[in-house]
Motif scaffolding. Structure first.
Motif, PDB file in Angstrom:
ATOM      1  N   TRP A  84      45.682  47.244  35.238  1.00  0.00           N
ATOM      2  CA  TRP A  84      44.901  46.227  34.537  1.00  0.00           C
ATOM      3  C   TRP A  84      43.913  46.950  33.622  1.00  0.00           C
ATOM      4  CZ3 TRP A  84      44.565  41.290  33.274  1.00  0.00           C
ATOM      5  CH2 TRP A  84      43.337  40.728  32.934  1.00  0.00           C
ATOM      6  N   HIS A  85      44.131  46.898  32.319  1.00  0.00           N
ATOM      7  CA  HIS A  85      43.354  47.689  31.362  1.00  0.00           C
ATOM      8  C   HIS A  85      42.554  46.814  30.397  1.00  0.00           C
ATOM      9  CE1 HIS A  85      45.906  50.852  32.869  1.00  0.00           C
ATOM     10  NE2 HIS A  85      46.994  50.307  32.346  1.00  0.00           N
ATOM     11  N   TYR A  86      42.402  45.541  30.693  1.00  0.00           N
ATOM     12  CA  TYR A  86      41.819  44.608  29.727  1.00  0.00           C
ATOM     13  C   TYR A  86      40.330  44.386  29.967  1.00  0.00           C
ATOM     14  CZ  TYR A  86      46.715  43.670  28.857  1.00  0.00           C
ATOM     15  OH  TYR A  86      48.045  43.824  28.558  1.00  0.00           O
ATOM     16  N   PRO A  87      39.582  44.049  28.903  1.00  0.00           N
ATOM     17  CA  PRO A  87      38.173  43.693  29.072  1.00  0.00           C
ATOM     18  C   PRO A  87      38.026  42.485  29.986  1.00  0.00           C
ATOM     19  CG  PRO A  87      38.702  44.054  26.759  1.00  0.00           C
ATOM     20  CD  PRO A  87      40.002  44.011  27.490  1.00  0.00           C
ATOM     21  N   PRO A  88      36.874  42.329  30.644  1.00  0.00           N
ATOM     22  CA  PRO A  88      36.697  41.277  31.647  1.00  0.00           C
ATOM     23  C   PRO A  88      36.957  39.855  31.162  1.00  0.00           C
ATOM     24  CG  PRO A  88      34.986  42.915  31.896  1.00  0.00           C
ATOM     25  CD  PRO A  88      35.739  43.284  30.647  1.00  0.00           C
ATOM     26  N   PHE A  89      36.744  39.571  29.880  1.00  0.00           N
ATOM     27  CA  PHE A  89      36.943  38.181  29.461  1.00  0.00           C
ATOM     28  C   PHE A  89      38.412  37.772  29.460  1.00  0.00           C
ATOM     29  CE2 PHE A  89      35.667  40.703  25.656  1.00  0.00           C
ATOM     30  CZ  PHE A  89      36.888  40.800  25.013  1.00  0.00           C
ATOM     31  N   PHE A  90      39.331  38.754  29.571  1.00  0.00           N
ATOM     32  CA  PHE A  90      40.747  38.386  29.642  1.00  0.00           C
ATOM     33  C   PHE A  90      41.128  37.872  31.028  1.00  0.00           C
ATOM     34  CE2 PHE A  90      45.419  39.301  29.079  1.00  0.00           C
ATOM     35  CZ  PHE A  90      45.585  38.454  27.996  1.00  0.00           C
ATOM     36  N   PHE A  91      40.195  37.944  31.974  1.00  0.00           N
ATOM     37  CA  PHE A  91      40.432  37.332  33.280  1.00  0.00           C
ATOM     38  C   PHE A  91      40.661  35.819  33.147  1.00  0.00           C
ATOM     39  CE2 PHE A  91      38.410  41.082  35.388  1.00  0.00           C
ATOM     40  CZ  PHE A  91      39.417  41.325  36.300  1.00  0.00           C
ATOM     41  N   ALA A  92      40.149  35.214  32.089  1.00  0.00           N
ATOM     42  CA  ALA A  92      40.345  33.770  31.904  1.00  0.00           C
ATOM     43  C   ALA A  92      41.832  33.448  31.817  1.00  0.00           C
ATOM     44  CB  ALA A  92      39.629  33.303  30.635  1.00  0.00           C
ATOM     45  N   VAL A  93      42.580  34.255  31.079  1.00  0.00           N
ATOM     46  CA  VAL A  93      44.026  34.054  30.984  1.00  0.00           C
ATOM     47  C   VAL A  93      44.695  34.398  32.310  1.00  0.00           C
ATOM     48  CG1 VAL A  93      46.130  34.884  29.864  1.00  0.00           C
ATOM     49  CG2 VAL A  93      44.076  34.448  28.499  1.00  0.00           C
ATOM     50  N   ALA A  94      44.278  35.510  32.913  1.00  0.00           N
ATOM     51  CA  ALA A  94      44.874  35.948  34.174  1.00  0.00           C
ATOM     52  C   ALA A  94      44.695  34.902  35.273  1.00  0.00           C
ATOM     53  CB  ALA A  94      44.255  37.276  34.608  1.00  0.00           C
ATOM     54  N   MET A  95      43.536  34.312  35.348  1.00  0.00           N
ATOM     55  CA  MET A  95      43.277  33.298  36.372  1.00  0.00           C
ATOM     56  C   MET A  95      44.080  32.025  36.115  1.00  0.00           C
ATOM     57  SD  MET A  95      39.166  33.953  36.653  1.00  0.00           S
ATOM     58  CE  MET A  95      38.810  32.648  37.842  1.00  0.00           C
ATOM     59  N   ALA A  96      44.258  31.686  34.847  1.00  0.00           N
ATOM     60  CA  ALA A  96      45.020  30.477  34.513  1.00  0.00           C
ATOM     61  C   ALA A  96      46.471  30.597  34.969  1.00  0.00           C
ATOM     62  CB  ALA A  96      44.950  30.213  33.013  1.00  0.00           C
TER      63      ALA A  96
END
Length: 414
Positions: A103-115
């Motif tokens: 997982w190499h993405y900035p924290p705000f990409f968690f929004a997509v991951a959680m969805a």
């Protein structure tokens, strides 16, 4: 050379007359059919979302999905710890020993991951691919509104590569292409899209330079504000420590994934990867990457300050985003659709010059061949295609600036 001249092959490549509209449609249908057959076979031979090679269906998608499960469980920072992320990936598949995808993405990409993680794995993958594919197709249809656009865009081999990896090439292309399309029409919206593109920060190295050179102040402000809001929302959701975890994880990404080549040199399409594949040391590979990035930056700044048509500026920027970073994979070549789309739009309006159509056709097919040829021969076909497209775009821009109508508006299609 004499053989080619006698057979007319060279003349055909030069004029591009071989690529008729009928052939474009025919080749596209063939590529679509082969791609569909590959996907059906891949799924049919899988077992519980694991393919015959022991990899998850959608391979890389297992990484955001697992990160999303951690975030939903209140353990978002664990996604940045390779061992814990790998445990989460195994858990997704019932404890089976699947390969590790970081997982190499900035924290705000968690929004997509959680969805996507809120759904079962297969449905999450389907939602991710169909929604991002729809955004990609909508973008390319805006850039090049012609009857054949959607068929050709679907047949683009990078589409199949991206689907196979469950990756984000569709989203990257949609955000960048959409931002360029709206840049002069709706600059605030364009800036927001550029800000959202910060989820792939390596592709944003030259965008601020182009906007500054072109005096696009509203998009710059909107992009900065968007990144600031994303940062604030991520801190509110996960705490300030999440950014420290991300920063610490970038060392692993640089050392293991990029510099040591654990991803596979044949998959990465940069001059850095090509040099490492040929045996260059890490400092030499970085020096070559820096030299290329500076050369591209200088030419891009000139182009965006020039009177060349916007289509050429947009095409060059999309290609430059791929050339400037050492970490660009073959699924990221979906962004080439943006470069090709704007270039073709200008060509339909102004006519195509020698070898341009053949060059565009080569760039179009490269994502299908780049990995295999690089693995078998060491020839970085993807990099060569990017360099060729960028050089042809600059050549066209120089000629464009020399015409008295260079600053006039360009129609979207012929």
């Amino acid at each position: 050379m004499g053989f080619f001249q006698r057979t007319g092959i060279l003349a055909g490549l030069r004029s591009g007359a071989w690529l008729t509209g009928e052939r474009v449609r025919g080749y596209s249908l063939i590529l679509l059919g082969l791609g569909a057959a590959a996907i059906v076979g891949w799924l049919a031979l899988s077992d519980a979302m694991i393919d015959r090679n022991g990899k998850p269906i959608g391979t890389d998608f297992s990484d955001p999905y697992a990160a999303g499960t951690l975030a939903l469980a209140g353990k978002a920072a664990d996604a940045y710890v390779p061992a814990l992320q790998h445990d989460a990936e195994r858990a997704v598949f019932g404890g089976r020993d699947v390969p590790f995808y970081g997982w190499h993405y900035p924290p705000f990409f968690f929004a997509v991951a959680m969805a996507v993680a809120a759904l079962p794995y297969g449905w999450g993958l389907l939602l991710w691919l169909t929604s991002s594919l729809a955004a990609y197709l909508a973008m390319i249809r805006m850039v090049l509104p012609r009857p054949e656009t959607l068929l050709v865009a679907l047949a683009f081999p990078a589409v199949l590569v991206n689907i196979g990896h469950g990756q984000n090439g569709f989203l990257t292309a949609a955000l960048l292409g959409g931002a360029l399309h709206w840049l002069d029409r709706r600059p605030i919206l364009a800036g927001v899209l550029i800000g959202l593109l910060a989820y792939k920060p390596q592709f944003g190295l030259l965008i601020p330079l182009a906007l500054l050179a072109g005096g696009r102040w509203k998009p710059i402000g909107a992009a900065a504000a968007t990144v600031a809001v994303l940062f604030a929302l991520s801190v509110a959701a996960f705490g300030s420590g999440i950014w420290q975890a991300f920063a610490e994880s970038t060392r692993f990404t640089q050392d293991v994934v990029l510099e040591q080549g654990n991803t596979g040199w044949e998959k990465i399409q940069s001059i850095f990867s090509a040099a490492r594949n040929w045996g260059a040391t890490v400092p030499v590979a970085y020096a070559l990457q820096l030299l290329l990035a500076l050369t591209v930056a200088a030419s891009l700044a000139w182009l965006w300050r020039s009177t060349a048509q916007f289509e050429l500026k947009a095409s060059a920027l999309a290609t430059a985003c791929l050339l400037a970073t050492p970490y660009v994979l073959d699924y990221d070549l979906v962004v080439l659709a943006v470069s090709i789309g704007f270039f073709v739009r200008h060509g339909f309006a102004r006519g195509f010059r020698d070898y341009e159509i053949s060059m565009l056709a080569a760039a179009f097919i490269v994502p299908l061949l780049s990995r295999g040829i690089a693995a078998g021969t060491g020839i970085p076909l993807g990099l060569l295609a990017l360099l060729s497209l960028y050089a042809f775009t600059l050549r066209r821009a120089v000629a464009d600036c020399a015409t008295p109508t260079a600053a006039t508006a360009l129609p979207a299609h012929s």
